[in-house]
Design an enzyme around this catalytic site. Sequence first.
Site, PDB file in Angstrom:
ATOM      1  N   ASN A 256      -4.963  52.643  51.526  1.00 17.87           N
ATOM      2  CA  ASN A 256      -3.754  52.022  51.592  1.00 17.87           C
ATOM      3  C   ASN A 256      -3.780  51.168  50.504  1.00 17.87           C
ATOM      4  OD1 ASN A 256      -1.725  50.146  52.316  1.00 17.87           O
ATOM      5  ND2 ASN A 256      -2.657  49.435  53.584  1.00 17.87           N
ATOM      6  N   TRP A 257      -2.742  51.196  49.099  1.00 21.50           N
ATOM      7  CA  TRP A 257      -3.084  50.238  47.807  1.00 21.50           C
ATOM      8  C   TRP A 257      -1.678  49.322  47.965  1.00 21.50           C
ATOM      9  CZ3 TRP A 257      -1.129  53.882  43.629  1.00 21.50           C
ATOM     10  CH2 TRP A 257      -2.530  55.130  43.530  1.00 21.50           C
ATOM     11  N   LYS A 258      -1.260  49.237  49.653  1.00 25.37           N
ATOM     12  CA  LYS A 258      -1.045  47.372  49.546  1.00 25.37           C
ATOM     13  C   LYS A 258       0.072  47.480  47.829  1.00 25.37           C
ATOM     14  CE  LYS A 258      -4.573  46.133  52.481  1.00 25.37           C
ATOM     15  NZ  LYS A 258      -5.023  45.112  53.118  1.00 25.37           N
TER      16      LYS A 258
ATOM     17  N   HIS B  91       1.157  47.122  60.374  1.00 30.54           N
ATOM     18  CA  HIS B  91      -0.352  47.213  59.446  1.00 30.54           C
ATOM     19  C   HIS B  91       0.378  45.664  59.602  1.00 30.54           C
ATOM     20  CE1 HIS B  91      -2.653  45.271  56.656  1.00 30.54           C
ATOM     21  NE2 HIS B  91      -3.346  46.560  56.439  1.00 30.54           N
TER      22      HIS B  91
ATOM     23  N   GLU C  97      -1.000  43.133  58.079  1.00 32.18           N
ATOM     24  CA  GLU C  97      -0.365  42.146  56.821  1.00 32.18           C
ATOM     25  C   GLU C  97       1.574  42.167  57.028  1.00 32.18           C
ATOM     26  OE1 GLU C  97      -2.322  44.227  53.686  1.00 32.18           O
ATOM     27  OE2 GLU C  97      -3.480  42.577  54.738  1.00 32.18           O
TER      28      GLU C  97
ATOM     29  N   GLU D  31      -8.044  48.148  62.905  1.00 25.26           N
ATOM     30  CA  GLU D  31      -8.373  47.299  61.911  1.00 25.26           C
ATOM     31  C   GLU D  31      -8.348  46.013  62.627  1.00 25.26           C
ATOM     32  OE1 GLU D  31      -7.279  49.389  57.723  1.00 25.26           O
ATOM     33  OE2 GLU D  31      -5.414  48.209  58.505  1.00 25.26           O
TER      34      GLU D  31
ATOM     35  N   GLY E 215     -10.050  42.772  54.294  1.00 27.30           N
ATOM     36  CA  GLY E 215      -9.939  42.118  52.691  1.00 27.30           C
ATOM     37  C   GLY E 215     -10.970  41.193  52.805  1.00 27.30           C
TER      38      GLY E 215
ATOM     39  N   SER F  38     -12.257  45.648  55.135  1.00 31.49           N
ATOM     40  CA  SER F  38     -13.620  46.312  54.513  1.00 31.49           C
ATOM     41  C   SER F  38     -14.821  47.057  54.035  1.00 31.49           C
ATOM     42  CB  SER F  38     -14.734  45.117  55.017  1.00 31.49           C
ATOM     43  OG  SER F  38     -13.387  43.963  54.843  1.00 31.49           O
TER      44      SER F  38
ATOM     45  N   GLY G  27      -8.597  49.555  52.217  1.00 25.71           N
ATOM     46  CA  GLY G  27      -7.624  48.686  51.159  1.00 25.71           C
ATOM     47  C   GLY G  27      -8.373  48.047  50.027  1.00 25.71           C
ATOM     48  N   GLY G  28      -8.908  47.770  49.658  1.00 19.82           N
ATOM     49  CA  GLY G  28      -9.355  47.046  48.306  1.00 19.82           C
ATOM     50  C   GLY G  28     -10.361  48.213  48.058  1.00 19.82           C
TER      51      GLY G  28
END
Length: 241
Positions: free
Chosen positions: A9-11, A96, A98, A165, A171, A204, A225-226
């Site tokens: 997930n590149w956000k 999500h 966010e 999640e 993150g 993470s 993600g990251g």
Amino acid sequence: MGKIIIAGNWKMHKTQAEALEFLTVLKSKLEDTDEAREVVLCVPFTVLSILSKSLHGGLVRLGAQNIHWEDQGAYTGEISGAMLTELSVDYVVIGHSERRQYFGETDETANLRVIAAQRHGLNPILCVGETKQQRDAGEAETVIINQLKRGLVDVDQSKLVIAYEPIWAIGTGDTCEASEANSIIRVIREQLSNKNVTIQYGGSVKPDNIDEIMDQSDIDGVLVGGASLDPVGFARIINYQ
Ligand code: PGA
């Protein structure tokens, strides 16, 4: 157990040039990857087109990060199912944390988006998870069960992915213990009528914890993600042992 799906997930990261550079490196690292592992890149709308051309016929599938429930209309800033399928998108992240935290998404809007995704032949990845406060109060399971109840109304479970999640692990570098994630995922599976739904863990996930996560009995994949922004690290995650 469901099909193994490793999704990035590149956000809100990467321009077209950066996306192409990423893909060149990633592809070079996937030559020996087990084809039973589905690899998905959930990217910003602006790079879908260029990636759909470069991914054609490969192992990696394309995902978006949102979809509106109407097919078209006056919904500034939203995207429709037909706009995504035209670009060979297969997956879409929905609900999500966010989106819930910063953009007012609810279980009800997530539900409408999941139904719209399925109507367009897309695989929804519905995200659920508790806050730190809810976890500390011993409410994690109840919160997640309620999110599923409301998010899955009228949803076809034969074309569905769930991502567990825990919000406090997203993150933060603070991963949920693999065994703990596994037991929550077991609870999620108990709520589903189709026991073969792919249930991912997210929060993470890194090259140095992926092997332990994927070693768990009930975890069918990960939403990253990251660590999905670096092609070498993401390839290591995909090629977990
Ligand atoms: P993270 O994000 O891997 O950076 O924790 C996961 C996610 O938000 O899907």
